[in-house]
Each structure stands twice: as structure tokens, then as C-alpha cells.
Write an enzyme that holds these catalytic residues in place. Structure first.
Site, short mmCIF file in Angstrom:
data_model
loop_
_atom_site.label_atom_id
_atom_site.label_comp_id
_atom_site.label_asym_id
_atom_site.label_seq_id
_atom_site.Cartn_x
_atom_site.Cartn_y
_atom_site.Cartn_z
N HIS A 6 42.82 55.62 47.71
CA HIS A 6 41.20 55.45 47.97
C HIS A 6 40.77 55.35 46.64
O HIS A 6 41.10 55.88 45.81
CB HIS A 6 40.61 56.74 48.75
N ARG A 15 29.30 35.38 39.94
CA ARG A 15 30.61 34.92 39.95
C ARG A 15 31.44 35.32 38.87
O ARG A 15 32.84 35.78 39.47
CB ARG A 15 30.54 33.09 39.90
#
Length: 125
Positions: free
Chosen positions: A3, A90
């Protein structure tokens, strides 16, 4: 994968081979189908503000391409609640993908068919 780990699901144009610690190839699958399959096995991390993120369109960061709208619909459906996709520039997306547990490269040909998800705790039912 534990997790809190990130998983990048990316389109066929993404530089996955050069960035991935672990590379998973799903060349015959589109990115929304790969996302849906992953979310059926692992939940999003509910302990963070932004458990899912999309790559911004260069020059138009508020534009949401159709493939990313599909990502949002799948997340909402599989999670049973609305978890808005955060947006990452990006190069910030590339850097986070580089640090991800794995990159899943798909056969998605639409531009910006890239999403990052943060794995939550899998609870026994």
C-alpha cells in the site's frame, strides 16, 4: 506491491522501457481496460489526497482528453465514489512513473492515455 506504492498505466507512446524499474507489457489492451482490471484487484489509497493522477496536455493543462475521461469514469465506478484525477505536468508525470513500483505499458494509441494510481490497503471481505 505494497500500500502506498504507485502503479503507472501508460499508452504505447510513453518511454516505459527506459523509465521502468519493472515493466509489464499489455500490448493488446487499451489503457482504460488495463486500469479497470487493476482497480478490480487493488483499491486506491484512501489515506492520501490524490490517489490517481493524469498527465496534463502540453500547452493546455486543463484539457481532458477522452481517454482520461474514461479513466475518471472507471475510477468512479470501481471505487464507488468520485476520486478526481489530479493533474501532473508531463515531466513530473515521467518522474513519478520512474519511481513507481511498476509501469504497465498498454497498446493504447490515443495521446495522453497515461494514469498513475496509488495502491491502497486490500481489506478482506
Amino acid at each position: 506491491m505494497g500500500h502506498g506504492d504507485d502503479l503507472a498505466i501508460v499508452d504505447a507512446h510513453f518511454p516505459a522501457v527506459s523509465l521502468a524499474k519493472r515493466l509489464i507489457r499489455l500490448d493488446g489492451i487499451d489503457a482504460p481496460a488495463a486500469l479497470q482490471a487493476c482497480l478490480r484487484l487493488i483499491p486506491l489509497d484512501t489515506f492520501v489526497d490524490d490517489p490517481a493522477a493524469r498527465m496534463e496536455v502540453v500547452g493546455d493543462p486543463d484539457q481532458i482528453p477522452e481517454v482520461q475521461k474514461q479513466f475518471q469514469e472507471i475510477i468512479d465506478h470501481e471505487e464507488g465514489t468520485h476520486w478526481p484525477l489530479a493533474k501532473l505536468e508531463r515531466h513530473a508525470f515521467y518522474e513519478r512513473a520512474r519511481r513507481a513500483f511498476a509501469i504497465v505499458v498498454t497498446g493504447e494509441l490515443r495521446p495522453y492515455g497515461c494514469v498513475l494510481i496509488k495502491k491502497g490497503v486490500v481489506l478482506k471481505n
